[in-house]
Motif scaffolding. Sequence first.
Motif, mmCIF file in Angstrom:
data_model
loop_
_atom_site.group_PDB
_atom_site.id
_atom_site.type_symbol
_atom_site.label_atom_id
_atom_site.label_comp_id
_atom_site.label_asym_id
_atom_site.label_seq_id
_atom_site.Cartn_x
_atom_site.Cartn_y
_atom_site.Cartn_z
ATOM 1 N N ALA A 32 36.746 24.802 56.020
ATOM 2 C CA ALA A 32 36.441 24.498 57.425
ATOM 3 C C ALA A 32 35.590 25.582 58.068
ATOM 4 O O ALA A 32 34.804 25.305 58.975
ATOM 5 N N THR A 33 35.728 26.824 57.599
ATOM 6 C CA THR A 33 34.952 27.923 58.187
ATOM 7 C C THR A 33 33.512 27.948 57.683
ATOM 8 O O THR A 33 32.652 28.586 58.300
ATOM 9 N N MET A 67 41.391 17.977 66.348
ATOM 10 C CA MET A 67 42.176 18.348 65.178
ATOM 11 C C MET A 67 43.671 18.238 65.459
ATOM 12 O O MET A 67 44.436 17.698 64.656
ATOM 13 N N LYS A 118 34.305 19.143 59.457
ATOM 14 C CA LYS A 118 35.092 20.334 59.824
ATOM 15 C C LYS A 118 36.437 19.926 60.422
ATOM 16 O O LYS A 118 37.476 20.527 60.136
ATOM 17 N N SER A 145 33.283 23.441 69.316
ATOM 18 C CA SER A 145 34.437 23.936 68.557
ATOM 19 C C SER A 145 35.743 23.664 69.299
ATOM 20 O O SER A 145 36.761 23.310 68.692
ATOM 21 N N VAL A 194 37.830 16.629 51.622
ATOM 22 C CA VAL A 194 37.034 17.857 51.668
ATOM 23 C C VAL A 194 36.890 18.502 50.287
ATOM 24 O O VAL A 194 35.777 18.667 49.777
ATOM 25 N N THR A 237 38.014 17.149 59.783
ATOM 26 C CA THR A 237 38.818 16.661 58.653
ATOM 27 C C THR A 237 39.414 17.826 57.884
ATOM 28 O O THR A 237 40.569 17.769 57.436
ATOM 29 N N ALA A 238 38.632 18.908 57.738
ATOM 30 C CA ALA A 238 39.109 20.074 56.998
ATOM 31 C C ALA A 238 40.263 20.770 57.713
ATOM 32 O O ALA A 238 41.271 21.130 57.087
ATOM 33 N N TYR A 239 40.137 20.954 59.034
ATOM 34 C CA TYR A 239 41.215 21.609 59.781
ATOM 35 C C TYR A 239 42.508 20.777 59.747
ATOM 36 O O TYR A 239 43.597 21.294 59.471
ATOM 37 N N CYS A 263 41.238 24.229 51.761
ATOM 38 C CA CYS A 263 40.615 23.361 52.756
ATOM 39 C C CYS A 263 40.369 24.116 54.067
ATOM 40 O O CYS A 263 39.359 23.894 54.741
#
Length: 372
Positions: free
Chosen positions: A194-195, A355, A203, A348, A225, A205-207, A190
């Motif tokens: 995110a990258t 995050m 993104k 970001s 994800v 959610t992924a982090y 995951c």
Amino acid sequence: IGLILISPSLAGVGSIKTDTVWYSIWDSTNHGDNAIPVIWNNGIKVWNYPLFSIPLVGYQSQIIPVLLVVALMTWIEKGLKKVTHESISIIVVPLGTIIPTTVIAFSIIGPIGYVLSLAIAEGLRSIFIYTNFPGFGLGGAILGAVYAPIVITGLHQGFPPIEAQLLAQYNESWVTPIACVSNISQGFACLVAATFIKDNKLKGTAYSGALSANLGITEPAMFGVNINVRHYFIAAIIGSAAGGYWLGMTQTTSNSLGSASWIGLIQFDFTRSGEHIIKWYENVANATPWGKFMNGFNLPPIANAAIAMTLSGFVATVSSMLLSFSKQGKNNLKTVNKGIKNSKWVDSIALFLDMLNTCLLYTSDAADDLLC
């Protein structure tokens, strides 16, 4: 009915002594018309039916008996609704469902479900012992690979009773180690996702999902994800299989229930001098001709667990990177990133703060699970 089966007022089925008589047919010629069919000397309550008696025990650590009882209730209820008139169905259907189901649950389904639970636990334990070899953890790799798909179906909720049975019988369990490597691999896959994902919301959610998975909660990473961008889920399975491979060939087990994460490493023995871990490796040594070589490289279980979790994360990361550049991976990412511009640095930073805020919630849940 499910609550009745797991009532804390009943003695657990696991505490029943081996010399307890499960069934006794009423014999009025020997005992008299008012006699109790069996004299129970093991401290277990008795349920006396007109023709026979059974011990009244609970199934607190079992899930199969409850599932079987619910299935039976559903079948009986549907049948009664078809043949019962509406005017009396509100009385007849509930009573006609509960009364026979309760009797059948304690006299037939409960014992059968318990035996099935034991058989499943022993079968899975046998896979972990008999299909792993020195330097070749086949069984561990298989269990590691199938764990995440099992989580998708929700059937992993049936593992705690199996693990409780293993701990009660052998004082060691392979379930938590396998869950650990699976969760870590989901988290690292995951993180790689995110990258490559450009959408700020996904993104984020992924982090947060990556962090929570490393703390034992995989649902945000897996369902939010990895399954949506399919090749990351495949990469996580590959990583989990690699970690399971190490666990299998070293016969690494945990000594308690708890969080399947980095903080769950405290569930593993810190030395090899403990009575339970010594007994476990003795059982492994006696189980197969090659068992004496399955000594975990003479490392304590916590070391092997940490190596397996690190290996699963590394393999999941590499697999995720490679699959992201594959044709199918590019197509998956193209679908996810369609029409989305690259994120700016300002976005970001805001995303990173969001995050952290999200992760605090998952970290709190993981801490509560560990304390429990």
